[in-house]
Design an enzyme around this catalytic site. Sequence first.
Site, PDB file in Angstrom:
ATOM      1  N   ASP A   1       0.817  -1.209   0.000  1.00  0.00           N
ATOM      2  CA  ASP A   1       0.000   0.000   0.000  1.00  0.00           C
ATOM      3  C   ASP A   1       0.852   1.261   0.000  1.00  0.00           C
ATOM      4  O   ASP A   1       0.387   2.317  -0.424  1.00  0.00           O
ATOM      5  CB  ASP A   1      -0.938   0.001   1.210  1.00  0.00           C
TER       6      ASP A   1
ATOM      7  N   LYS B   1      -1.001  -5.155   4.185  1.00  0.00           N
ATOM      8  CA  LYS B   1      -2.037  -5.667   5.079  1.00  0.00           C
ATOM      9  C   LYS B   1      -1.425  -6.323   6.318  1.00  0.00           C
ATOM     10  O   LYS B   1      -0.424  -7.012   6.225  1.00  0.00           O
ATOM     11  CB  LYS B   1      -2.919  -6.666   4.324  1.00  0.00           C
TER      12      LYS B   1
END
Length: 342
Positions: free
Chosen positions: A231, A242
Amino acid sequence: MQAIRWRQDALDLLDQTKLPQEEIWHTYQTAHDVAQAIRDMKVRGAPAIGTAGAFAVAVEANRLQGSNNLRAQLLQAVAHLRQARPTAVNLNWAMDRMEAVIAATDDDTKLAEALYAKALQIAQDDLRVNRAIGDAGAALFETGVRILTHCNTGSLATTGYGTALGVIRSLHANGQLTHVFADETRPYLQGARLTAYELLHEGIPFDIVTDSMAGHLMQQQMVDAVVVGADRIAKNGDTANKIGTYALAVLARYHGIPFYVAAPTSTIDLATTSGADIPIEQRSAREVTEIFGQSIAPVGATALHPAFDVTPGELVTGIITEFGVVRAPYEESLPALLKEEF
């Protein structure tokens, strides 16, 4: 498989909170509603929320055509979208590009068209980039490879094809892949619900495993490599992904297994020096104590839910991008990559 459909006056999103039991599409006609859909994880995955955010600005421009203070309202919408999910940098990356279009377009009557064209370019580029990531990642391996992956990084998390799951798709298409182990990815179960859904759809051999099984699989020499998405990637290679990713990297290092991050260059944030500077989204405790509204914990139990963790760059064997694989020292290789290509 597609999770985003677009047109100039509306954005359709596949509700990923309902998968795999139901395939439900929702139509959005305001940037505010798209921001809420991103926040509620109806659309998720760093590249996908960047694309969705870009089309949200275009849809908002179409809705506000002819209104007073059009530019101010659009910039307000952009600012609102930026806050929808703070960790993934792709959303900010897309918003930067939409703001640039607003600044560069002198004629208000042409803003909606110009913003839609930019959003379309972002979507088309994402698909092209994902396929390039898949090919670059597949080139790292011989045949008969067994991959462990985490969360969902496929078509549902991007405009199409995927990042880490794109590597797996390319390996499968080339006949190089033997098996995939898909972490369930507690607490939101993106691996069990979404990655399994995509792998099943593609006919790729896999098993869902609980997150706590990874160490055992590695110990039993059942895993040849770990490939995950990202991300945000800091300048030194520290990678936010995650929650649960860091533990996989530590386990992989102990067992001598390569740990790769697959991500487009839009996920690389050179303005962030290290992982210590990456904001970590804190989500509702109910996502830990409940599953689909059904309580699994005692009444009154509290829970923590950091949605992401940060894997130090020193644990990352290589970062697979659309321009090839980047390796340590990342403080040198990542800026050199972006300088060379852009």
